[in-house]
Design an enzyme around this catalytic site. Structure first.
Site, short mmCIF file in Angstrom:
data_model
loop_
_atom_site.label_atom_id
_atom_site.label_comp_id
_atom_site.label_asym_id
_atom_site.label_seq_id
_atom_site.Cartn_x
_atom_site.Cartn_y
_atom_site.Cartn_z
N ASP A 154 9.47 -24.16 21.25
CA ASP A 154 8.06 -23.93 21.31
C ASP A 154 7.42 -25.15 21.77
O ASP A 154 7.85 -26.22 21.34
CB ASP A 154 7.42 -23.42 19.80
CG ASP A 154 6.07 -23.10 19.92
OD1 ASP A 154 5.72 -22.23 20.61
OD2 ASP A 154 5.34 -23.87 19.16
N CYS A 209 0.95 -1.22 0.00
CA CYS A 209 0.14 -0.15 -0.02
C CYS A 209 0.97 1.14 -0.21
O CYS A 209 2.05 1.26 0.01
CB CYS A 209 -1.00 0.02 1.17
SG CYS A 209 -0.10 0.08 2.81
N ASP A 226 7.63 -24.22 14.36
CA ASP A 226 7.44 -24.90 13.23
C ASP A 226 7.53 -24.04 11.90
O ASP A 226 7.40 -24.68 10.72
CB ASP A 226 5.58 -25.12 13.40
CG ASP A 226 4.97 -23.91 13.34
OD1 ASP A 226 5.60 -22.72 13.03
OD2 ASP A 226 3.85 -23.87 13.94
N CYS A 247 44.37 -19.73 -4.74
CA CYS A 247 44.70 -19.42 -3.36
C CYS A 247 43.83 -18.22 -2.82
O CYS A 247 43.00 -17.71 -3.53
CB CYS A 247 45.95 -18.95 -3.36
SG CYS A 247 46.57 -17.50 -3.94
#
Length: 889
Positions: A573, A88, A772, A156
Site C-alpha cells: 500500500d 442486529c 497499516d 515423541c
C-alpha cells in the site's frame, strides 16, 4: 392416508415412506423429521415409548433408495453454540441461512437476543468444526476459549498424535495442538460444551499427566519450574547410570580389561549393579511404556522399555540358570552392559535435548524478564511507588534517567531519549517529547518525563507480544503433517520389524542364533527414533518465531512461516507504507529576488488559516526553519485553486497556476518547473506577492527512509513488487518509479483494494499484502499473508498474519528471510529424521552382515538414537545465529 400426530403432516407426503422394521413395527418419518412407529398396519399409530426397552434413540433419514424403498439412518445430534459478532437481527438471519444450507443440518435457529445458535444435525455428515467454519464464513464467530496446559511424559511424535486424536474426539473442542518441543498442549474449546476439568481428564486418560497450577503461577513460570525439576532429575539419573554403567562395562568385558577384580566379573554382581539402572534410572521408560500399554498405545518409551527389558531378562536368566543354556549348547553370556548403557546413553540424549530445547524458548524468557516490577505514579499529587500490576489506565507515571518504562502510554511533560531495541529491534535510541508514544519495558536513557498510562496489564505491547509469540510457537506448520501421519504408524511398524528380525535371525542366522537374534532385536528397537521426527518442525518454529520477536517481527503461527516461502507477489500500500503518509515540502524555487525564507514566511502566514493538508506541510516546513508567521487579513479559500490574503500591506496569493492567471500574475517562467514536479508525483504550489511571482514550492507524500532499499531487496529475493494506491495514474507511476516499482495499481478506492488483490491471485500468484493493519484490514485478510507495518503498541492487529512493530519496510524483507531460513531448517531436520530411520533400522536389523560381516551393537544403536534427537534440536538452534537484517546473512 395417515397423518403424523406430532406435526399433522401426511405420512404419504413425507420424504421417507417405508423404512426399516423393528421387530413387528415399521418406522416412518415425516418431512419435518418427526418419528412415527406403526405396526404392520400403517393406519395404527404406536407411541415409540411402547417399544421394548423404552424410547429408542431418535434417528433421521439420510436418503431414500427409490428402487428398494429403504432408508439409510443416521443419529441426530443437537448443539447450542454461543455466537459473537452479531449486531442486529439481520446478522442472526445471515447465520441461520448459512447453517440451514449446510448439508446434514436438519434444523437451525439463531437468536439475536441471547446471541446463540441452536442446531440439530446429522453427526455422520457434519461435526462441530464444520458448523463453526460455516459460521465463520458468514463473517461471525463462536465464543471460544483457548488454554495452554503443560504436560509431563510427552517424549515423541507418537505421543503428540495420541493426545491430539483423543482431544479431537471430545465434544466442544475446536482445536488441539500439542507442542513436543515445549511440552504443552494448546486447546481451543467452547466452554459451554466442555470444561477444563474434562479436558484435563481426557488428556490423563491417554496416559499423560497435566501439570496442575496450584500456586497461581503464570504458565511460563510453571513450565520453567517443571523443566528445571525434570532436568535436575535427568542429570542425577544419568550420572548414576553412568557411574554404575562403567563398572558393568568393565566387568562384562574381561578380555579388554583383564585387571578387573574377579568379583566384578560375577554375573550375579553385574545383575545387582544393572537392576537399579534398569528400574530406577530407566523408570520413566518403563512407566511410559506401561501407561501406553494400558491405553492400547505404543510410543518411544515402548521401544526402549521392550528392548532393554529383553536384554535384561535374558541376562538374568543366563545368570541364574546357566545350565539351561549349556544344555542347549549355548554359552550363558549376559548383556547387562547393553541394557544399562542403552538406558544411560538415551538419558544423556534426553539431557542434552532438554538443555537445547530450553534454549529454543529463550526469546519468551527474555521478553518476560524485560517487565519492570515497580512504577512511580502520582496519587493525590504525591509520588508513590507501587507494583506494576496496580497501575491503572489514566495514571500519571514519572520516569527518571536509567529506569525502565513500566507500561505503555503518552508523554505529558518532559523530554528524553528511549532505547526501544528490546521491543522494536531498532538499535538507534528514539527521542521522546510531548504527545509521543512510549512502550512499556523500554529503557529511558537520558531525561526525565511524565506520561499517562494508556495500556496496562495484558493490554501492553509486551504482554501482547508474549501472547502472540507463545501462540505462534504452539502452532504447527503444514509441513509437519507428513511427520505426524508417519509417527502414528511408526512404533507399531518398528516393533513388527524387530520381531521379524528376531525370527529371521533365530531361524536362519549363524550360531549362536539366540544371541544374534536377541542383540539384533534390541538394536532395532533402540535405534528407531520418532523423537527426531516430532522435534523437526516445532523446535525450528519456536526458534524462528522467537528470533522474529527479538527483531520486532511477530509471526502468528507456523503456517504463516510456510506460506511466506510460497509467496511470489508482494503488494505494498502506498500511503503510510511506502510513503510517510503526510505531505511535506520537498522543493523551493524562488524568483524576482525573493529568498526561500521570505517565500515561506508569506505562504505560511496565509496558509495559517487554511485546513488543507498541503497547508500543514507548508506550516511544518516554516516551523522547522524557525520562521514565525505574521498575522494575515482578508483570508479567502478558493476551492480547487488555493488561498489569498493580506500579510501586512502586501497581497499574497498561494495556489495553482490557474489562480495566478485569474489574478493577472505571470508565472514568470516557472511553468516548466511546475510540469517537472507534476511528473515526479509532486504538487506544485505557486506563490505571488503584490502581483509578482515570488516562487514555486513542491509538496509531496515522500518515500520513507528505507523504502527504495526494501523494494530492491524484495526484488533480489525473487519477488514481484506491486504498489496499490488511490492516486491518479500519473502521480502513482511517478512515485512507483522513485521507489523502483514497475507494477503500479492506481486509482483504487479503499473499498476496491480486496478486488485488486483477488485479481492478482486469479493469475495464480500467492500474494502478501503490506499495509497499516487498520485501514487496510480487509485487504490484509484477503491476501495469502497479511503484513501490518508500524503498529507501535497496537500490535494485536487481528487482520494480519505478521505484525511489524517498527515502521520500517525492511522488516518485511527480514520476515521473508526469516521464513525461508526457518523452512530450510525444518526441511533439513525432516530429511535427517527420515534418513536416519530409513538407514539406521535396516542396519540394526543386520542388513550389512551378509555383505560385510558387520552387526550393529545395541549400545552403538542407543548412542545413535540419542544423537539423532540432539542433532535436530541443535540444527534448529542455528537459527538463533542467523542474521535476518538487510544483508540477509
Amino acid at each position: 392416508m395417515s397423518r403424523d400426530p406430532v406435526c399433522g403432516m401426511d405420512v404419504k407426503e413425507s420424504e421417507a415412506a417405508a423404512s426399516s422394521k423393528y421387530k413387528e413395527k415399521t418406522y416412518y418419518f415425516c418431512s419435518k423429521g418427526c418419528k412415527i412407529a406403526f405396526d404392520k398396519n400403517p393406519e395404527k399409530y404406536l407411541d415409540p415409548e411402547d417399544e421394548p426397552g423404552g424410547k429408542p434413540e431418535q434417528k433421521m433419514p439420510e436418503r431414500v433408495d427409490k428402487k428398494t424403498e429403504t432408508v439409510s439412518l443416521k443419529t441426530s445430534a443437537h448443539l447450542d453454540l454461543p455466537l459473537t459478532g452479531m449486531s442486529c437481527a439481520g446478522c442472526a438471519a445471515t447465520i441461520q441461512k448459512g447453517l440451514s444450507g449446510l448439508k446434514g443440518v436438519h434444523e437451525a435457529h439463531v437468536n439475536f437476543a441471547n446471541a446463540g445458535a441452536s442446531i440439530s444435525f446429522d453427526p455422520g455428515l457434519l461435526n462441530l468444526k464444520d458448523i463453526v467454519d460455516n459460521i465463520r464464513k458468514s463473517g461471525y464467530d463462536v465464543a471460544s476459549t483457548t488454554i495452554e496446559l503443560p504436560i509431563e511424559g510427552i517424549v515423541c511424535a507418537s505421543c503428540v498424535l495420541k493426545i491430539e486424536e483423543a482431544l479431537s474426539k471430545e465434544k466442544g473442542i475446536l482445536q488441539a495442538l500439542v507442542n513436543l518441543a515445549a511440552g504443552s498442549v494448546r486447546v481451543t474449546f467452547i466452554s459451554s460444551l466442555i470444561s477444563v476439568k474434562e479436558i484435563v481428564k481426557a488428556i490423563e486418560e491417554t496416559g499423560y499427566n497435566v501439570i496442575q497450577n496450584t500456586s497461581g503461577e503464570d504458565i511460563v513460570d510453571r513450565e520453567k519450574r517443571a523443566q528445571e525439576k525434570a532436568y535436575q532429575m535427568l542429570r542425577i539419573k544419568f550420572l548414576t547410570g553412568l557411574f554404575l554403567g562403567i563398572f558393568i562395562m568393565l566387568g562384562s568385558m574381561p578380555r579388554f580389561f583383564p585387571w578387573v577384580p574377579e568379583i566384578l566379573k560375577n554375573p550375579i554382581v553385574l545383575w545387582a549393579l544393572a537392576t537399579p539402572v534398569q528400574f530406577w534410572v530407566g523408570r520413566q521408560f518403563l512407566k511410559g511404556a506401561w501407561m501406553a500399554f494400558k491405553h492400547r498405545n505404543a510410543n518411544m518409551n515402548t521401544l526402549v522399555a521392550v528392548g532393554t527389558l529383553a536384554a535384561y531378562v535374558y541376562s538374568v536368566t543366563a545368570a541364574l540358570f546357566p545350565s539351561f543354556f549349556e544344555k542347549g549348547g549355548l554359552k550363558p553370556d549376559v548383556y547387562f552392559d547393553s541394557s544399562a548403557m542403552i538406558i544411560t546413553l538415551i538419558l544423556l540424549g534426553r539431557l542434552l535435548e532438554a538443555r537445547a530445547k530450553g534454549r529454543t524458548s529463550e526469546a519468551i524468557k527474555k521478553l518476560l524478564q524485560l517487565q519492570p516490577q515497580k512504577a512511580r505514579v502520582l496519587r493525590d499529587q504525591k509520588e508513590v511507588e507501587i507494583n506494576v500490576e496496580d497501575v491503572h489506565v489514566g495514571d500519571v507515571i514519572i520516569v527518571r534517567p536509567g529506569e525502565k518504562i513500566p507500561v505503555d502510554g503518552k508523554v505529558l511533560e518532559g523530554k528524553s531519549v528511549v532505547d526501544e531495541s528490546m521491543i522494536t529491534g531498532e538499535s538507534v535510541p528514539v527521542e521522546k517529547k510531548n504527545g509521543d508514544e512510549v512502550i512499556g519495558a523500554t529503557f529511558n536513557k537520558t531525561g526525565s518525563f511524565r506520561f499517562e498510562a494508556t495500556h496496562v496489564g495484558k493490554d501492553t505491547a509486551l504482554a501482547q507480544i508474549v501472547r502472540l509469540v507463545r501462540e505462534a510457537q504452539g502452532s504447527k506448520a503444514p509441513i509437519q503433517r507428513l511427520a505426524d501421519i508417519i509417527a502414528g504408524y511408526f512404533v507399531p511398524i518398528v516393533m513388527s520389524v524387530a520381531v521379524a528380525t528376531f525370527v529371521l535371525w533365530f531361524n536362519f542366522g549363524p550360531k549362536p542364533a539366540l544371541t544374534f537374534s536377541l542383540l539384533n532385536f534390541v538394536a532395532v528397537m533402540i535405534i528407531a527414533c520418532p523423537c527426531a521426527m516430532g522435534l523437526a518442525t516445532p523446535t525450528a518454529v519456536i526458534v524462528g518465531t522467537g528470533k522474529g520477536a527479538e527483531k520486532g517481527i511477530l509471526i502468528k503461527g507456523g503456517e504463516n512461516l510456510e506460506m511466506m516461502r510460497r509467496i511470489k507477489t508482494v503488494i505494498l500500500d502506498k500511503t503510510g507504507t511506502l510513503t510517510k503518509g503526510e505531505p511535506e515540502v520537498t522543493d523551493i524555487n524562488t524568483i524576482n529576488s525573493f529568498s526561500e525564507r521570505e517565500l515561506l514566511l508569506y505562504a505560511a502566514s496565509v496558509e495559517n488559516f487554511s485546513e488543507h493538508p498541503l497547508a500543514d506541510a507548508i506550516l511544518k516546513k516554516a516551523d522547522e526553519l524557525g520562521i514565525e508567521t505574521k498575522p494575515a487579513k482578508n483570508f479567502m479559500a478558493l476551492e480547487g485553486m488555493g488561498v489569498e490574503g493580506l500579510v501586512g500591506v502586501e497581497e499574497v496569493v498561494v495556489g495553482n497556476e490557474t489562480l495566478l492567471k485569474q489574478r493577472g500574475v505571470s508565472p514568470g517562467g516557472l511553468e516548466k518547473q511546475a510540469e517537472r514536479f507534476s511528473g515526479e508525483g509532486k504538487t506544485p504550489i505557486f506563490v505571488a506577492v503584490d502581483g509578482r511571482a515570488a516562487g514555486l514550492m513542491a509538496v509531496a507524500d515522500t518515500l520513507k527512509k528505507n523504502s527504495q532499499q526494501a523494494v530492491s531487496r524484495l526484488k533480489n529475493l525473487g519477488l514481484d513488487v506491486f504498489m496499490l494506491t488511490g492516486d491518479k495514474k500519473r502521480t502513482a507511476e511517478a512515485i512507483g518509479k522513485m521507489a523502483g516499482i514497475e507494477h503500479v495499481i492506481a486509482e483504487v478506492l479503499p473499498a476496491d483494494k480486496v478486488e485488486a488483490i483477488k485479481k492478482v491471485q486469479r493469475q495464480g500468484n500467492k500474494v502478501a499484502m503490506v499495509g497499516d493493519g487498520i485501514n487496510d484490514a480487509p485487504a490484509l485478510a484477503q491476501a495469502d499473508v497479511g503484513i501490518a507495518i508500524g503498529s507501535g503498541t497496537d500490535i494485536a492487529v487481528e487482520a494480519s498474519d505478521i505484525t511489524l512493530i517498527k515502521d520500517d519496510l525492511m522488516g518485511v524483507v527480514s520476515a521473508f528471510i526469516l521464513s525461508r531460513k526457518t523452512i530450510q531448517i525444518i526441511k533439513q531436520n525432516l530429511f535427517w529424521a527420515f534418513f536416519y530411520n530409513t538407514v539406521g533400522i535396516p542396519i540394526a536389523a543386520g542388513l550389512l552382515y551378509p555383505f560385510f560381516g558387520i552387526l550393529l551393537n545395541p549400545i552403538i544403536a542407543a548412542a545413535a538414537m540419542a544423537f539423532s534427537s540432539v542433532s535436530v534440536v541443535s540444527n534448529s538452534l542455528r537459527l538463533k545465529r542467523t542474521r535476518i537484517d538487510e544483508a540477509g546473512r
